[in-house]
Design a protein around this motif. Structure first.
Motif, mmCIF file in Angstrom:
data_model
loop_
_atom_site.group_PDB
_atom_site.id
_atom_site.type_symbol
_atom_site.label_atom_id
_atom_site.label_comp_id
_atom_site.label_asym_id
_atom_site.label_seq_id
_atom_site.Cartn_x
_atom_site.Cartn_y
_atom_site.Cartn_z
ATOM 1 N N SER A 70 0.906 -1.252 -0.164
ATOM 2 C CA SER A 70 -0.099 -0.066 0.038
ATOM 3 C C SER A 70 0.809 1.258 -0.069
ATOM 4 O O SER A 70 2.158 1.296 0.554
ATOM 5 N N MET A 71 0.309 2.324 -0.536
ATOM 6 C CA MET A 71 1.097 3.600 -0.428
ATOM 7 C C MET A 71 0.244 4.751 0.147
ATOM 8 O O MET A 71 -1.039 4.626 -0.532
ATOM 9 N N LYS A 72 0.822 5.561 0.853
ATOM 10 C CA LYS A 72 -0.198 6.840 1.270
ATOM 11 C C LYS A 72 -0.180 7.851 0.286
ATOM 12 O O LYS A 72 0.827 8.218 -0.351
ATOM 13 N N ARG A 73 -1.315 8.209 -0.063
ATOM 14 C CA ARG A 73 -1.463 9.319 -0.957
ATOM 15 C C ARG A 73 -2.059 10.400 -0.214
ATOM 16 O O ARG A 73 -2.954 10.588 0.785
ATOM 17 N N LEU A 74 -1.437 11.641 -0.458
ATOM 18 C CA LEU A 74 -1.686 13.175 -0.134
ATOM 19 C C LEU A 74 -3.330 13.371 -0.441
ATOM 20 O O LEU A 74 -3.770 13.470 -1.633
ATOM 21 N N ASN A 75 -4.311 13.367 0.746
ATOM 22 C CA ASN A 75 -5.574 13.647 0.532
ATOM 23 C C ASN A 75 -5.734 15.063 0.525
ATOM 24 O O ASN A 75 -4.756 15.976 0.696
ATOM 25 N N THR A 76 -6.986 15.601 0.438
ATOM 26 C CA THR A 76 -7.437 16.859 0.217
ATOM 27 C C THR A 76 -7.033 17.613 1.625
ATOM 28 O O THR A 76 -6.627 18.602 1.634
ATOM 29 N N GLU A 77 -7.492 16.990 2.738
ATOM 30 C CA GLU A 77 -7.169 17.723 3.967
ATOM 31 C C GLU A 77 -5.908 18.114 4.315
ATOM 32 O O GLU A 77 -5.446 19.077 4.707
ATOM 33 N N ASP A 78 -4.822 16.975 3.875
ATOM 34 C CA ASP A 78 -3.426 17.401 4.099
ATOM 35 C C ASP A 78 -2.899 18.533 3.064
ATOM 36 O O ASP A 78 -2.249 19.553 3.385
ATOM 37 N N MET A 79 -3.402 18.527 1.844
ATOM 38 C CA MET A 79 -3.177 19.506 0.886
ATOM 39 C C MET A 79 -3.788 21.059 1.508
ATOM 40 O O MET A 79 -3.091 21.942 1.280
ATOM 41 N N LEU A 80 -5.059 20.708 2.039
ATOM 42 C CA LEU A 80 -5.488 22.089 2.825
ATOM 43 C C LEU A 80 -4.797 22.764 3.698
ATOM 44 O O LEU A 80 -4.255 23.924 4.111
ATOM 45 N N LYS A 81 -4.133 21.726 4.641
ATOM 46 C CA LYS A 81 -3.200 22.084 5.688
ATOM 47 C C LYS A 81 -2.015 22.731 5.169
ATOM 48 O O LYS A 81 -1.589 23.830 5.797
ATOM 49 N N THR A 82 -1.455 21.989 4.242
ATOM 50 C CA THR A 82 -0.225 22.620 3.687
ATOM 51 C C THR A 82 -0.229 23.987 2.994
ATOM 52 O O THR A 82 0.400 24.851 3.086
ATOM 53 N N LEU A 83 -1.565 24.022 2.376
ATOM 54 C CA LEU A 83 -1.723 25.355 1.616
ATOM 55 C C LEU A 83 -2.051 26.367 2.860
ATOM 56 O O LEU A 83 -1.781 27.571 2.352
ATOM 57 N N ASN A 84 -2.582 26.249 3.775
ATOM 58 C CA ASN A 84 -2.735 27.163 4.793
ATOM 59 C C ASN A 84 -1.587 27.507 5.399
ATOM 60 O O ASN A 84 -1.504 28.806 5.569
#
Length: 322
Positions: free
Chosen positions: A132-146
């Motif tokens: 399995s591989m962890k994929r960057l989800n929308t929540e993580d992207m929003l945190k990074t964008l914040n």
């Protein structure tokens, strides 16, 4: 009130039609979920399922190939997700395939996407566990964008302060921009640097010329001659060292009473013998000269000596004529 035969027939037809519609609906739902087809169960381990639920689709290269049948919590960092894959597709999924939890569209349901493997061409079997591989989800992207937005706001605020100080003439940059006197001084300094650079270039060119010492040293022929001279001086120095060593040895031997020099200087009898021999040689030389003079006037040898004198005169004339 008793029901008539017509009403009973209508009721029967209604029940039969409703049952057929129910069976058809169940069939299509089951077909979509692979309930009635042959499937193979495989699984994968995730650290976070990100809202994945039972019955969600499993896709392989964008094609729906199965459903999620079980989600089991192994421990606080490992979650097992079991999937039923259609037997028609299972032969195309290799053991080095990778499972990723993604979304069906931008804000759709969670699905499992299986990426094809490239190295291992062996297909998976019943009960296999794929990576399995962890994929960057929308929540993580929003945190990074914040976080990025906050940093951008700080940078913008600092930039505004800096530009205000520069406009007011504060700091080195503001002084350079607003102070005309310093600007003129910088122009003069720049002009002086240019002139210095030109002079330095001319000096370098003159130094590389063969008319001066540095130019001569840059000449390879002169450098080789100097190297050869230094080598000869080194060899001469070694020879002088050897001669000095031999002379020191001779002097040491003379001081210690060894060798002919010490013998000649310290033996008085030998000196007397040498003086006597030299005296006898002088006397013998005088008598020999007297005998030669007597032989010159003797009539037996007089012709020989006259012949010798003629030949000498002849040789002298020949040499003078040349």
């Amino acid at each position: 009130m008793e029901k008539t035969a017509t009403q009973k027939i209508k009721l029967g037809i209604f029940v039969i039609v409703g049952l057929l519609i129910f069976i058809t609906t169940v069939y299509f739902i089951g077909k979509k979920q692979n309930i009635f087809g042959k499937t193979t169960e495989i699984s994968s381990i995730f650290d976070n399922v990100n809202g994945l639920q039972l019955g969600n689709n499993v896709r392989y290269s964008g094609v729906s190939v199965g459903t999620v049948t079980a989600i089991e919590m192994i421990n606080d960092t490992m979650i097992r997700v079991e999937m039923d894959i259609d037997d028609k597709i299972i032969s195309h999924i290799n053991k080095d395939a990778v499972a990723i939890i993604s979304s069906d569209g931008l804000v759709g349901n969670k699905i499992i996407s299986i990426l094809p493997g490239k190295k291992n061409k062996i297909p998976v079997k019943e009960g296999d566990v794929i990576k399995s591989m962890k994929r960057l989800n929308t929540e993580d992207m929003l945190k990074t964008l914040n976080v990025t937005n906050e940093n951008t706001a700080k940078i913008t605020s600092n930039l505004v302060k800096i530009t205000e100080e520069i406009t007011k003439g504060k700091g080195t940059i503001g002084m350079l921009i607003n102070d005309t006197t310093m600007s003129a001084d910088l122009k003069e300094i720049t002009q002086g640097l240019k002139e210095s650079a030109t002079s330095l270039s001319q000096l370098t060119t003159s130094l590389n010329s063969k008319d001066n010492v540095i130019g001569v040293l840059n000449d390879t022929g002169t450098a080789n001659s100097i190297k050869q001279t230094l080598k000869n001086l080194e060899n001469s120095s070694l020879k002088i060292d050897d001669a000095v060593k031999n002379l020191n040895t001779t002097i040491t031997n003379a001081k210690e009473g060894k060798g002919a020099i010490n013998y000649l200087s310290n033996d008085p009898k030998l000196v007397q013998k040498i003086d006597s021999i030299m005296t006898n040689i002088n006397k013998a030389s005088i008598k020999l000269n007297e005998n030669m003079e007597a032989m010159r006037h003797n009539f037996l040898f007089r012709g020989y000596f006259k012949k010798q004198e003629k030949e000498q005169k002849k040789n002298q004339k020949n040499s003078s004529s040349k």
